[in-house]
Design a protein around this motif. Sequence first.
Motif, PDB file in Angstrom:
ATOM      1  N   GLY A 134       0.793  -1.230   0.000  1.00 42.22           N
ATOM      2  CA  GLY A 134       0.000   0.000   0.000  1.00 42.22           C
ATOM      3  C   GLY A 134       0.817   1.269   0.000  1.00 42.22           C
ATOM      4  O   GLY A 134       0.360   2.307  -0.476  1.00 42.22           O
TER       5      GLY A 134
ATOM      6  N   ASP B 282      -4.057  -0.153  -9.948  1.00 39.12           N
ATOM      7  CA  ASP B 282      -5.205   0.643  -9.481  1.00 39.12           C
ATOM      8  C   ASP B 282      -6.257  -0.268  -8.862  1.00 39.12           C
ATOM      9  O   ASP B 282      -6.849   0.050  -7.832  1.00 39.12           O
ATOM     10  CB  ASP B 282      -5.829   1.441 -10.634  1.00 39.12           C
TER      11      ASP B 282
ATOM     12  N   ARG C 165      -7.631  -1.988  -0.866  1.00 36.62           N
ATOM     13  CA  ARG C 165      -7.127  -1.639   0.467  1.00 36.62           C
ATOM     14  C   ARG C 165      -8.229  -1.174   1.409  1.00 36.62           C
ATOM     15  O   ARG C 165      -8.252  -1.567   2.571  1.00 36.62           O
ATOM     16  CB  ARG C 165      -6.045  -0.570   0.362  1.00 36.62           C
TER      17      ARG C 165
ATOM     18  N   LEU D   4       1.113  -2.512  -6.329  1.00 35.50           N
ATOM     19  CA  LEU D   4      -0.320  -2.626  -6.544  1.00 35.50           C
ATOM     20  C   LEU D   4      -0.727  -1.905  -7.811  1.00 35.50           C
ATOM     21  O   LEU D   4      -0.207  -0.827  -8.119  1.00 35.50           O
ATOM     22  CB  LEU D   4      -1.100  -2.021  -5.366  1.00 35.50           C
TER      23      LEU D   4
ATOM     24  N   ARG E   7      -5.054  -1.272  -5.449  1.00 30.76           N
ATOM     25  CA  ARG E   7      -5.204  -0.164  -4.492  1.00 30.76           C
ATOM     26  C   ARG E   7      -6.658  -0.010  -4.059  1.00 30.76           C
ATOM     27  O   ARG E   7      -6.936   0.331  -2.913  1.00 30.76           O
ATOM     28  CB  ARG E   7      -4.667   1.138  -5.081  1.00 30.76           C
ATOM     29  N   SER E   8      -7.592  -0.308  -4.961  1.00 29.76           N
ATOM     30  CA  SER E   8      -9.008  -0.172  -4.604  1.00 29.76           C
ATOM     31  C   SER E   8      -9.432  -1.224  -3.578  1.00 29.76           C
ATOM     32  O   SER E   8     -10.471  -1.080  -2.940  1.00 29.76           O
ATOM     33  CB  SER E   8      -9.890  -0.272  -5.856  1.00 29.76           C
TER      34      SER E   8
END
Length: 134
Positions: A44, A96, A102, A94, A99-100
Amino acid sequence: MEPGHIEGTGTPPPDHSGQDCRLVGTVLARIGDKWSVLVVMMLGDGPRRFNELKRMIGGISQRMLTFTLRGLERDGLVTRTIFPTIPPRVDYELTDLGRSLREPIQALGAWAFAHLPEIQEARARFDRRDGEEA
């Protein structure tokens, strides 16, 4: 809006009777795996090298980390970048999509932490009951 579509998306609702549930199950198996959750959280803050991830995630074997990273890469959650240095440098990061993930992971972790005493109490009750039935 057309009947049978998910509001605001123009997408038909999922078929909960079969194929869609099996497909979603494969995704949930990946993102619900404890090692995948830890890898996503460790990535992250930006890209990491394999050995750095291994050190950060206590108790994971090299084989399991490789397996986890490959699965996350296959599902489009992680990218693997090889730099042509000697020795070659490989970074994991990561996407996109990754990341979504997390925010839901953090929410689930917060829920687990907030309810840990209740869960531990329920487990103790169950174990006492289970011991009495034996």
